[in-house]
Design a protein around this motif. Structure first.
Motif, mmCIF file in Angstrom:
data_model
loop_
_atom_site.group_PDB
_atom_site.id
_atom_site.type_symbol
_atom_site.label_atom_id
_atom_site.label_comp_id
_atom_site.label_asym_id
_atom_site.label_seq_id
_atom_site.Cartn_x
_atom_site.Cartn_y
_atom_site.Cartn_z
ATOM 1 N N GLY A 96 1.059 -1.424 -0.235
ATOM 2 C CA GLY A 96 0.179 0.074 0.191
ATOM 3 C C GLY A 96 0.583 1.688 -0.211
ATOM 4 O O GLY A 96 0.596 2.846 -0.659
ATOM 5 N N LEU A 97 1.775 1.198 1.052
ATOM 6 C CA LEU A 97 2.696 2.402 1.146
ATOM 7 C C LEU A 97 3.490 2.756 -0.398
ATOM 8 O O LEU A 97 4.069 3.380 -1.138
ATOM 9 N N ALA A 98 4.113 1.661 -1.359
ATOM 10 C CA ALA A 98 4.792 1.412 -2.537
ATOM 11 C C ALA A 98 3.448 1.724 -3.522
ATOM 12 O O ALA A 98 3.940 3.183 -4.303
ATOM 13 N N GLN A 99 2.120 2.064 -3.511
ATOM 14 C CA GLN A 99 1.446 2.208 -4.453
ATOM 15 C C GLN A 99 1.282 4.113 -3.986
ATOM 16 O O GLN A 99 0.847 4.600 -4.673
ATOM 17 N N HIS A 100 1.016 3.792 -3.076
ATOM 18 C CA HIS A 100 1.216 5.922 -2.554
ATOM 19 C C HIS A 100 2.590 6.243 -3.070
ATOM 20 O O HIS A 100 2.057 7.623 -3.442
ATOM 21 N N ILE A 101 3.538 6.347 -2.455
ATOM 22 C CA ILE A 101 4.384 6.564 -2.903
ATOM 23 C C ILE A 101 4.113 6.630 -4.983
ATOM 24 O O ILE A 101 4.446 7.991 -5.730
ATOM 25 N N ASN A 102 4.416 5.621 -5.902
ATOM 26 C CA ASN A 102 3.989 5.642 -6.774
ATOM 27 C C ASN A 102 2.627 6.542 -7.193
ATOM 28 O O ASN A 102 3.105 7.176 -8.815
#
Length: 84
Positions: free
Chosen positions: A75-81
């Protein structure tokens, strides 16, 4: 009250471990909140490896479940992207 010496000791140990686990779980939740609140992509990308390492360590020591750690990292990786 406990009737055996061993159960009294177990209660003492459990209190200490619970306090320890609560501290690290709360620290992790704050780090995740801080990363989610970040709107700058470069800053978020700098914070992500630190949070990722924290999640992996907590999953390894069974403070949080391994799937929860994976779910949060994803979820955090998606947020950063999405920050663009």
């Amino acid at each position: 009250m406990a009737n055996h010496k061993s159960s009294v000791k177990r209660i003492r140990q459990t209190k200490v471990k619970t306090l320890h686990n609560k501290y690290y779980a709360k620290t992790m939740r704050n780090a995740v909140r801080k990363l989610r609140a970040t709107t700058d992509k470069d800053e978020a990308a700098k914070q992500f490896p630190v949070v990722q390492k924290m999640l992996d360590k907590l999953a390894k020591t069974n403070i949080i479940h391994a799937n929860k750690a994976a779910n949060l990292k994803s979820g955090l990786a998606q947020h950063i992207n999405k920050l663009g």
